[in-house]
Scaffold this motif. Structure first.
Motif, mmCIF file in Angstrom:
data_model
loop_
_atom_site.group_PDB
_atom_site.id
_atom_site.type_symbol
_atom_site.label_atom_id
_atom_site.label_comp_id
_atom_site.label_asym_id
_atom_site.label_seq_id
_atom_site.Cartn_x
_atom_site.Cartn_y
_atom_site.Cartn_z
ATOM 1 N N VAL A 18 7.613 -7.263 -21.413
ATOM 2 C CA VAL A 18 7.387 -5.931 -20.851
ATOM 3 C C VAL A 18 6.121 -5.926 -20.017
ATOM 4 O O VAL A 18 6.088 -5.400 -18.909
ATOM 5 C CB VAL A 18 7.341 -4.860 -21.968
ATOM 6 N N LEU A 19 5.062 -6.517 -20.530
ATOM 7 C CA LEU A 19 3.806 -6.551 -19.782
ATOM 8 C C LEU A 19 3.943 -7.350 -18.485
ATOM 9 O O LEU A 19 3.439 -6.953 -17.448
ATOM 10 C CB LEU A 19 2.689 -7.141 -20.645
ATOM 11 N N VAL A 20 4.627 -8.476 -18.525
ATOM 12 C CA VAL A 20 4.836 -9.270 -17.319
ATOM 13 C C VAL A 20 5.687 -8.501 -16.323
ATOM 14 O O VAL A 20 5.419 -8.465 -15.125
ATOM 15 C CB VAL A 20 5.476 -10.634 -17.667
ATOM 16 N N GLY A 21 6.704 -7.828 -16.780
ATOM 17 C CA GLY A 21 7.611 -7.086 -15.905
ATOM 18 C C GLY A 21 6.951 -5.918 -15.206
ATOM 19 O O GLY A 21 7.335 -5.535 -14.102
ATOM 20 N N CYS A 22 5.921 -5.335 -15.812
ATOM 21 C CA CYS A 22 5.284 -4.173 -15.182
ATOM 22 C C CYS A 22 3.986 -4.547 -14.499
ATOM 23 O O CYS A 22 3.195 -3.695 -14.150
ATOM 24 C CB CYS A 22 5.066 -3.059 -16.202
ATOM 25 N N GLY A 23 3.738 -5.823 -14.335
ATOM 26 C CA GLY A 23 2.535 -6.228 -13.620
ATOM 27 C C GLY A 23 1.385 -6.553 -14.540
ATOM 28 O O GLY A 23 0.238 -6.536 -14.128
ATOM 29 N N GLY A 24 1.626 -6.773 -15.791
ATOM 30 C CA GLY A 24 0.566 -7.209 -16.691
ATOM 31 C C GLY A 24 -0.023 -6.102 -17.520
ATOM 32 O O GLY A 24 -0.866 -6.341 -18.354
ATOM 33 N N GLY A 25 0.377 -4.880 -17.306
ATOM 34 C CA GLY A 25 -0.111 -3.791 -18.136
ATOM 35 C C GLY A 25 -1.451 -3.253 -17.709
ATOM 36 O O GLY A 25 -1.868 -2.216 -18.154
ATOM 37 N N GLY A 26 -2.171 -3.937 -16.824
ATOM 38 C CA GLY A 26 -3.468 -3.456 -16.368
ATOM 39 C C GLY A 26 -3.336 -2.816 -15.006
ATOM 40 O O GLY A 26 -2.249 -2.583 -14.494
ATOM 41 N N ASP A 27 -4.484 -2.505 -14.423
ATOM 42 C CA ASP A 27 -4.482 -1.930 -13.076
ATOM 43 C C ASP A 27 -4.042 -2.987 -12.078
ATOM 44 O O ASP A 27 -4.643 -4.051 -11.976
ATOM 45 C CB ASP A 27 -5.877 -1.438 -12.707
ATOM 46 N N SER A 28 -2.974 -2.703 -11.346
ATOM 47 C CA SER A 28 -2.536 -3.636 -10.316
ATOM 48 C C SER A 28 -3.221 -3.269 -9.015
ATOM 49 O O SER A 28 -3.394 -2.104 -8.706
ATOM 50 C CB SER A 28 -1.015 -3.604 -10.173
ATOM 51 N N PRO A 29 -3.655 -4.250 -8.237
ATOM 52 C CA PRO A 29 -4.364 -3.950 -6.990
ATOM 53 C C PRO A 29 -3.439 -3.281 -5.975
ATOM 54 O O PRO A 29 -2.267 -3.596 -5.884
ATOM 55 C CB PRO A 29 -4.827 -5.318 -6.498
ATOM 56 N N LEU A 30 -4.014 -2.351 -5.221
ATOM 57 C CA LEU A 30 -3.262 -1.696 -4.153
ATOM 58 C C LEU A 30 -3.191 -2.627 -2.951
ATOM 59 O O LEU A 30 -4.105 -3.415 -2.715
ATOM 60 C CB LEU A 30 -3.947 -0.400 -3.746
ATOM 61 N N PRO A 31 -2.139 -2.516 -2.166
ATOM 62 C CA PRO A 31 -2.053 -3.357 -0.970
ATOM 63 C C PRO A 31 -3.043 -2.867 0.090
ATOM 64 O O PRO A 31 -3.472 -1.716 0.065
ATOM 65 C CB PRO A 31 -0.613 -3.142 -0.506
ATOM 66 N N PRO A 32 -3.394 -3.723 1.019
ATOM 67 C CA PRO A 32 -4.256 -3.281 2.120
ATOM 68 C C PRO A 32 -3.499 -2.296 2.999
ATOM 69 O O PRO A 32 -2.275 -2.222 2.942
ATOM 70 C CB PRO A 32 -4.571 -4.577 2.870
ATOM 71 N N PRO A 33 -4.205 -1.532 3.820
ATOM 72 C CA PRO A 33 -3.515 -0.579 4.685
ATOM 73 C C PRO A 33 -2.570 -1.282 5.656
ATOM 74 O O PRO A 33 -2.846 -2.390 6.105
ATOM 75 C CB PRO A 33 -4.643 0.132 5.438
ATOM 76 N N GLN A 34 -1.463 -0.621 5.954
ATOM 77 C CA GLN A 34 -0.493 -1.135 6.920
ATOM 78 C C GLN A 34 -0.104 -0.008 7.857
ATOM 79 O O GLN A 34 0.112 1.126 7.424
ATOM 80 C CB GLN A 34 0.754 -1.649 6.221
ATOM 81 N N VAL A 35 -0.001 -0.314 9.143
ATOM 82 C CA VAL A 35 0.450 0.670 10.125
ATOM 83 C C VAL A 35 1.960 0.814 9.967
ATOM 84 O O VAL A 35 2.695 -0.158 10.047
ATOM 85 C CB VAL A 35 0.094 0.225 11.559
ATOM 86 N N THR A 36 2.409 2.046 9.722
ATOM 87 C CA THR A 36 3.847 2.282 9.573
ATOM 88 C C THR A 36 4.457 2.914 10.821
ATOM 89 O O THR A 36 5.658 2.829 11.028
ATOM 90 C CB THR A 36 4.137 3.181 8.348
ATOM 91 N N GLN A 37 3.611 3.543 11.664
ATOM 92 C CA GLN A 37 4.115 4.117 12.908
ATOM 93 C C GLN A 37 2.985 4.289 13.904
ATOM 94 O O GLN A 37 1.915 4.786 13.561
ATOM 95 C CB GLN A 37 4.775 5.467 12.661
ATOM 96 N N GLY A 38 3.249 3.878 15.151
ATOM 97 C CA GLY A 38 2.339 4.117 16.265
ATOM 98 C C GLY A 38 1.134 3.210 16.228
ATOM 99 O O GLY A 38 1.036 2.348 15.379
ATOM 100 N N PRO A 39 0.231 3.411 17.132
ATOM 101 C CA PRO A 39 0.313 4.352 18.238
ATOM 102 C C PRO A 39 1.265 3.866 19.329
ATOM 103 O O PRO A 39 1.561 2.683 19.415
ATOM 104 C CB PRO A 39 -1.119 4.408 18.766
ATOM 105 N N SER A 40 1.750 4.800 20.124
ATOM 106 C CA SER A 40 2.680 4.500 21.213
ATOM 107 C C SER A 40 2.010 4.731 22.553
ATOM 108 O O SER A 40 1.052 5.499 22.654
ATOM 109 C CB SER A 40 3.917 5.400 21.116
ATOM 110 N N ALA A 41 2.538 4.092 23.583
ATOM 111 C CA ALA A 41 2.026 4.284 24.940
ATOM 112 C C ALA A 41 2.149 5.754 25.335
ATOM 113 O O ALA A 41 3.078 6.443 24.914
ATOM 114 C CB ALA A 41 2.797 3.409 25.918
ATOM 115 N N VAL A 42 1.192 6.216 26.138
ATOM 116 C CA VAL A 42 1.168 7.610 26.584
ATOM 117 C C VAL A 42 1.059 7.629 28.102
ATOM 118 O O VAL A 42 0.286 6.873 28.690
ATOM 119 C CB VAL A 42 -0.024 8.376 25.957
#
Length: 155
Positions: A18-42
């Motif tokens: 159970v602990l392995v399946g949920c990431g070890g039971g501790g605080d899992s690190p957040l991913p770094p920021p990722q651009v999901t949209q834009g910017p677009s040409a104007v």
């Protein structure tokens, strides 16, 4: 006694799975920021606002820093940036944004700005005139743009 040891073994194995399946039971690190949209040409006409926007995910407490041709733009620290009244000289500049969080940094792709002159409308064309050498001739034309009146000169 042997049955108790087997039961304890299976119980511990289940807890580990159970602990392995949920990431070890501790605080899992957040991913770094990722651009999901834009910017677009104007593309805008001279003097009309040009707005660049970005949407990002990952990380927490993200901060933004907009860049113009790779250089930081002072006070441009939101998820969108507006150039209030671009000129023809602003055309061709590239805008991107650097996004920082406690988990990392990413920079968006470059979005290009295109600034065009407003179209010229000629309301009254000059009329043909026949004249003799040495006689002054006056020609007139009426022209305008969406940004106001035009000035022109002939020699």
């Amino acid at each position: 006694m042997k049955a108790l040891r087997v039961l304890v073994f299976w119980a511990m194995t289940a807890v580990v799975m159970v602990l392995v399946g949920c990431g070890g039971g501790g605080d899992s690190p957040l991913p770094p920021p990722q651009v999901t949209q834009g910017p677009s040409a104007v593309s805008v006409e001279v003097g009309n606002p040009a707005t660049f926007s970005v949407t990002a995910s990952g990380g927490e407490q993200m901060t933004y820093q907009w860049l113009r041709n790779g250089a930081e733009i002072a006070a441009a620290t939101q998820a969108s940036y507006t150039l209030a009244a671009p000129t023809l000289q602003d055309s061709g500049f590239g805008f991107s944004v650097r996004i920082n969080s406690s988990t990392g940094t990413t920079t968006s792709a470059v979005a290009m700005l295109s600034v065009t002159a407003p179209p010229i409308t000629i309301a009254n064309q000059p009329q043909s005139v026949t004249s003799y050498s040495g006689v002054a001739v006056t020609l007139s034309v009426t022209a305008s743009t969406s940004r106001g009146t035009l000035s022109y000169q002939t020699d």
